[in-house]
Enzyme design. Structure first.
Site, mmCIF file in Angstrom:
data_model
loop_
_atom_site.group_PDB
_atom_site.id
_atom_site.type_symbol
_atom_site.label_atom_id
_atom_site.label_comp_id
_atom_site.label_asym_id
_atom_site.label_seq_id
_atom_site.Cartn_x
_atom_site.Cartn_y
_atom_site.Cartn_z
ATOM 1 N N PHE A 104 -6.554 -8.879 -8.473
ATOM 2 C CA PHE A 104 -6.714 -8.108 -7.234
ATOM 3 C C PHE A 104 -6.678 -6.620 -7.570
ATOM 4 O O PHE A 104 -6.447 -6.221 -8.723
ATOM 5 C CB PHE A 104 -5.591 -8.454 -6.247
ATOM 6 C CG PHE A 104 -4.217 -8.094 -6.745
ATOM 7 C CD1 PHE A 104 -3.500 -8.955 -7.558
ATOM 8 C CD2 PHE A 104 -3.624 -6.863 -6.427
ATOM 9 C CE1 PHE A 104 -2.238 -8.618 -8.033
ATOM 10 C CE2 PHE A 104 -2.366 -6.524 -6.902
ATOM 11 C CZ PHE A 104 -1.674 -7.407 -7.704
ATOM 12 N N HIS A 155 2.822 -5.068 -15.966
ATOM 13 C CA HIS A 155 3.908 -4.197 -15.513
ATOM 14 C C HIS A 155 4.846 -4.935 -14.564
ATOM 15 O O HIS A 155 6.055 -4.850 -14.662
ATOM 16 C CB HIS A 155 3.311 -2.970 -14.810
ATOM 17 C CG HIS A 155 2.302 -3.328 -13.754
ATOM 18 N ND1 HIS A 155 1.235 -4.155 -13.988
ATOM 19 C CD2 HIS A 155 2.213 -2.989 -12.438
ATOM 20 C CE1 HIS A 155 0.530 -4.295 -12.886
ATOM 21 N NE2 HIS A 155 1.104 -3.607 -11.933
ATOM 22 N N ARG A 156 4.253 -5.739 -13.671
ATOM 23 C CA ARG A 156 5.054 -6.472 -12.689
ATOM 24 C C ARG A 156 5.911 -7.523 -13.393
ATOM 25 O O ARG A 156 7.082 -7.698 -13.071
ATOM 26 C CB ARG A 156 4.117 -7.119 -11.662
ATOM 27 C CG ARG A 156 4.839 -7.739 -10.475
ATOM 28 C CD ARG A 156 3.892 -8.046 -9.347
ATOM 29 N NE ARG A 156 3.186 -6.849 -8.933
ATOM 30 C CZ ARG A 156 1.933 -6.561 -9.255
ATOM 31 N NH1 ARG A 156 1.224 -7.389 -9.948
ATOM 32 N NH2 ARG A 156 1.395 -5.431 -8.870
ATOM 33 N N GLU A 173 6.042 1.843 4.619
ATOM 34 C CA GLU A 173 6.183 2.480 3.299
ATOM 35 C C GLU A 173 6.246 3.983 3.490
ATOM 36 O O GLU A 173 5.318 4.575 4.028
ATOM 37 C CB GLU A 173 5.004 2.108 2.394
ATOM 38 C CG GLU A 173 5.143 0.724 1.821
ATOM 39 C CD GLU A 173 4.215 0.453 0.643
ATOM 40 O OE1 GLU A 173 3.676 1.412 0.052
ATOM 41 O OE2 GLU A 173 4.039 -0.728 0.329
ATOM 42 N N ASP A 227 6.904 -2.274 -5.628
ATOM 43 C CA ASP A 227 5.932 -1.218 -5.384
ATOM 44 C C ASP A 227 5.326 -0.823 -6.727
ATOM 45 O O ASP A 227 6.034 -0.673 -7.714
ATOM 46 C CB ASP A 227 6.603 -0.012 -4.721
ATOM 47 C CG ASP A 227 5.577 0.812 -3.975
ATOM 48 O OD1 ASP A 227 4.878 0.240 -3.116
ATOM 49 O OD2 ASP A 227 5.426 2.006 -4.282
ATOM 50 N N ASP A 244 -7.493 -4.458 -10.897
ATOM 51 C CA ASP A 244 -7.645 -5.343 -12.056
ATOM 52 C C ASP A 244 -9.023 -5.264 -12.727
ATOM 53 O O ASP A 244 -9.102 -5.280 -13.961
ATOM 54 C CB ASP A 244 -7.329 -6.798 -11.672
ATOM 55 C CG ASP A 244 -5.828 -7.072 -11.623
ATOM 56 O OD1 ASP A 244 -5.064 -6.258 -12.156
ATOM 57 O OD2 ASP A 244 -5.431 -8.106 -11.060
ATOM 58 N N ASN A 281 0.888 -9.454 -0.005
ATOM 59 C CA ASN A 281 -0.106 -9.558 -1.066
ATOM 60 C C ASN A 281 0.061 -10.882 -1.839
ATOM 61 O O ASN A 281 0.996 -11.051 -2.608
ATOM 62 C CB ASN A 281 0.087 -8.344 -1.996
ATOM 63 C CG ASN A 281 -0.945 -8.293 -3.108
ATOM 64 O OD1 ASN A 281 -1.373 -9.311 -3.616
ATOM 65 N ND2 ASN A 281 -1.316 -7.079 -3.486
HETATM 66 P P1 IMP Z 1 1.486 -1.455 -3.588
HETATM 67 O O1 IMP Z 1 2.513 -1.693 -4.631
HETATM 68 O O2 IMP Z 1 1.314 -2.685 -2.737
HETATM 69 O O3 IMP Z 1 1.685 -0.193 -2.816
HETATM 70 O O4 IMP Z 1 0.104 -1.392 -4.359
HETATM 71 C C1 IMP Z 1 -0.450 -0.225 -4.836
HETATM 72 C C2 IMP Z 1 -1.911 -0.398 -5.112
HETATM 73 O O5 IMP Z 1 -2.069 -0.691 -6.477
HETATM 74 C C3 IMP Z 1 -2.608 -1.510 -4.324
HETATM 75 O O6 IMP Z 1 -3.882 -1.090 -3.946
HETATM 76 C C4 IMP Z 1 -2.704 -2.641 -5.311
HETATM 77 O O7 IMP Z 1 -3.863 -3.404 -5.099
HETATM 78 C C5 IMP Z 1 -2.769 -1.904 -6.633
HETATM 79 N N1 IMP Z 1 -2.091 -2.699 -7.635
HETATM 80 C C6 IMP Z 1 -0.774 -2.943 -7.745
HETATM 81 N N2 IMP Z 1 -0.527 -3.777 -8.757
HETATM 82 C C7 IMP Z 1 -1.720 -4.072 -9.298
HETATM 83 C C8 IMP Z 1 -2.120 -4.921 -10.364
HETATM 84 O O8 IMP Z 1 -1.351 -5.621 -11.010
HETATM 85 N N3 IMP Z 1 -3.432 -4.966 -10.601
HETATM 86 C C9 IMP Z 1 -4.340 -4.237 -9.906
HETATM 87 N N4 IMP Z 1 -4.029 -3.457 -8.900
HETATM 88 C C10 IMP Z 1 -2.717 -3.377 -8.586
#
Ligand code: IMP
Length: 187
Positions: free
Chosen positions: A141, A169-170, A36, A65, A144, A9
């Protein structure tokens, strides 16, 4: 100091670069396409993933994650966010929320880091907010365009990466991770 970020990503990678560079940490993207596992716990998914990655890469590596937890939907989609995003997307979440008054939600992020021969360590971050009435904005993405962080009226997609990074959060999870790496280096 250099670490690898196992992700496919680009959006996540840009955010990680933005945060970690502030601490003098170089980050390289590596798309290992790790499996996963299904679990109710983001932590368990991340730890399992990073173990898989470090065995193959044999370099210090982290995975991240994350998930969107909507209060009125009892935390759905949570750990199933990626699947839900790929299937019903933002439009689907908005439909589920039609006529729902309590729109509060939160994003959770878990960073799991591991070195070859070491044990995984995890760091978490959270941002609270609400689900918008409609999709707004072109940046970012995933969810958002429908997430409005607490203290703002704009969705994450209406902010630039730098602004989102101040509160996401990230970022919070990555900052904890970076502080830990820096403190360890000083020892
Ligand atoms: P994963 O952590 O890659 O499994 O993502 C989980 C889902 O949440 C994915 O569809 C991401 O696009 C979405 N997601 C994770 N972090 C964000 C963010 O910061 N903004 C928007 N969507 C998020």
């Amino acid at each position: 100091m250099r670490v690898y970020f196992a992700t496919g990503n680009e959006g996540k990678f840009r955010e990680a670069e933005e945060v970690l560079s502030r601490y003098g940490i170089e980050v390289e993207m590596v798309d290992l396409d790790y499996p996963e596992i299904q679990s109710d716990s983001l932590e368990e998914i991340a730890v399992w993933g990073v173990r898989w990655c470090v065995e193959r890469l044999m370099e210090p590596v982290f995975v991240e994650d994350s998930g969107l937890f909507v209060d009125a939907l009892n935390g759905f989609p949570g750990p199933y966010s990626a699947y839900v995003f790929d299937t019903i997307g933002n439009e689907g979440i908005l439909k589920l929320m039609e006529g729902v008054e309590d729109r509060s939600a939160r994003f959770l992020s878990v960073v799991a880091f591991c070195e070859p021969g070491g044990k995984p360590v995890t760091f978490t971050g959270e941002v609270r907010g609400r689900i918008a009435e409609e999709e707004r904005g072109e940046e970012g993405f995933g969810f958002d365009p429908i997430f409005v962080p607490e203290g703002d009226r704009r969705t994450f997609a209406e902010m630039g990466v730098q602004e989102k990074c101040k509160i996401s959060h990230r970022t919070r999870a990555l900052e904890r991770f970076a502080e830990w790496l820096v403190a360890r280096r000083g020892r």
